[in-house]
Design an enzyme around this catalytic site. Structure first.
Site, PDB file in Angstrom:
ATOM      1  N   TYR A 176      39.544  40.694  40.024  1.00 12.99           N
ATOM      2  CA  TYR A 176      40.067  39.590  39.217  1.00 12.99           C
ATOM      3  C   TYR A 176      41.580  39.416  39.389  1.00 12.99           C
ATOM      4  O   TYR A 176      42.048  38.303  39.649  1.00 12.99           O
ATOM      5  CB  TYR A 176      39.704  39.790  37.743  1.00 12.99           C
ATOM      6  CG  TYR A 176      38.325  39.267  37.372  1.00 12.99           C
ATOM      7  CD1 TYR A 176      37.311  39.172  38.320  1.00 12.99           C
ATOM      8  CD2 TYR A 176      38.024  38.879  36.071  1.00 12.99           C
ATOM      9  CE1 TYR A 176      36.046  38.725  37.993  1.00 12.99           C
ATOM     10  CE2 TYR A 176      36.750  38.409  35.722  1.00 12.99           C
ATOM     11  CZ  TYR A 176      35.780  38.329  36.694  1.00 12.99           C
ATOM     12  OH  TYR A 176      34.523  37.866  36.361  1.00 12.99           O
ATOM     13  N   GLU A 220      45.202  32.822  43.932  1.00 16.33           N
ATOM     14  CA  GLU A 220      45.184  31.463  43.387  1.00 16.33           C
ATOM     15  C   GLU A 220      46.598  30.988  43.055  1.00 16.33           C
ATOM     16  O   GLU A 220      46.987  29.859  43.388  1.00 16.33           O
ATOM     17  CB  GLU A 220      44.305  31.423  42.133  1.00 16.33           C
ATOM     18  CG  GLU A 220      42.826  31.655  42.418  1.00 16.33           C
ATOM     19  CD  GLU A 220      42.034  31.876  41.145  1.00 16.33           C
ATOM     20  OE1 GLU A 220      42.487  31.446  40.061  1.00 16.33           O
ATOM     21  OE2 GLU A 220      40.947  32.482  41.223  1.00 16.33           O
TER      22      GLU A 220
END
Length: 244
Positions: free
Chosen positions: A166, A173
């Site tokens: 994660y 991102e």
């Protein structure tokens, strides 16, 4: 006559309910199985691009051009998960699901596809790697859970690998966003400036920053939510034994 009709209806409803449930399970299993195949292919493309192929291959084609068709198809297909949650086909929270899906769709459609700098961001391979491994495990877990054949190691991977993947994915991102916002600032793309006939304004550059800053309050909540699930699933051995 009405009483008899009602009785017949009550007798037939369990069968219809079972048939409907079987169709839903078949649909969900098929969707998750296809996603496992799709993200496995994307992971293979990453390995092939960076490990199996040489510099000559990478000089001829960018990572995005090499992977874009599969990424666009299988990442945007995740929109279906919002509908599944809204219509109660799965137990996922619709709000959480919507944020998770749209955050990635924003990266793919609103950042990488929308800007030339997003396509060459160093965050792209990082994000794709984290997404691919995460989704293979997640969709695989869902598919096996539907047919109630989930090996313990799959459960462990589902509720453990996120600890590293994660943050890695979010880092990738945000790097994509960062590379895109620099281009957006210099070229004012996808923006509407005043004056115009709509008497409205929109800044794509500002939108990118709003989304980036939104990671600050939202990501920790989603991350800690996964730790809560991990304690519930992997840390409840004692209670599970008593229940059995």
């Amino acid at each position: 006559m009405s009483a008899k009709t009602a009785a017949k209806s009550n007798k037939s409803s369990p069968g219809a309910s079972k048939e409907s449930s079987a169709l839903v399970k078949a649909y969900l299993f098929g969707y998750n199985a296809v996603q496992v195949g799709g993200w496995s292919y994307i992971l293979y493309q990453l390995v092939n691009y960076y490990v199996l192929q040489g510099p000559e291959f990478r000089a001829q084609i960018t990572l995005w051009d090499y992977t874009r068709i599969a990424v666009i198809i299988f990442q945007n297909a995740a929109f279906v998960e919002i509908l599944n949650a809204v219509f109660g086909l799965v137990k996922s929270n619709p709000v959480v699901t919507t944020f998770q899906v749209f955050s990635r769709m924003m990266v793919v459609v609103g950042v990488v596809m929308a800007t030339p700098t997003g396509k060459v961001s160093p965050g792209l391979p990082i994000a794709l790697f984290a997404w691919a491994v995460t989704e293979i495990i997640r969709y695989g877990f869902y598919a096996l859970n539907i047919i109630k054949v989930v090996p313990q190691f799959v459960v462990f991977l589902r509720y453990t690998t996120f600890i590293a993947l994660y943050p890695i994915g979010v880092t990738g991102e945000l790097l994509c966003f960062w590379w895109a916002q620099k281009y957006a600032k210099e070229h004012s793309i996808w923006s509407v400036v005043m004056p115009n006939k709509w008497n409205a304004t929109f800044s794509y550059f500002a939108l990118l920053w709003i989304v980036m800053l939104g990671y600050i309050p939202i990501f920790p909540q989603l991350y800690m939510h996964m730790f809560t699930l991990r304690r519930k699933i992997l840390g409840g051995g004692g209670s599970k034994k008593k229940a059995n």
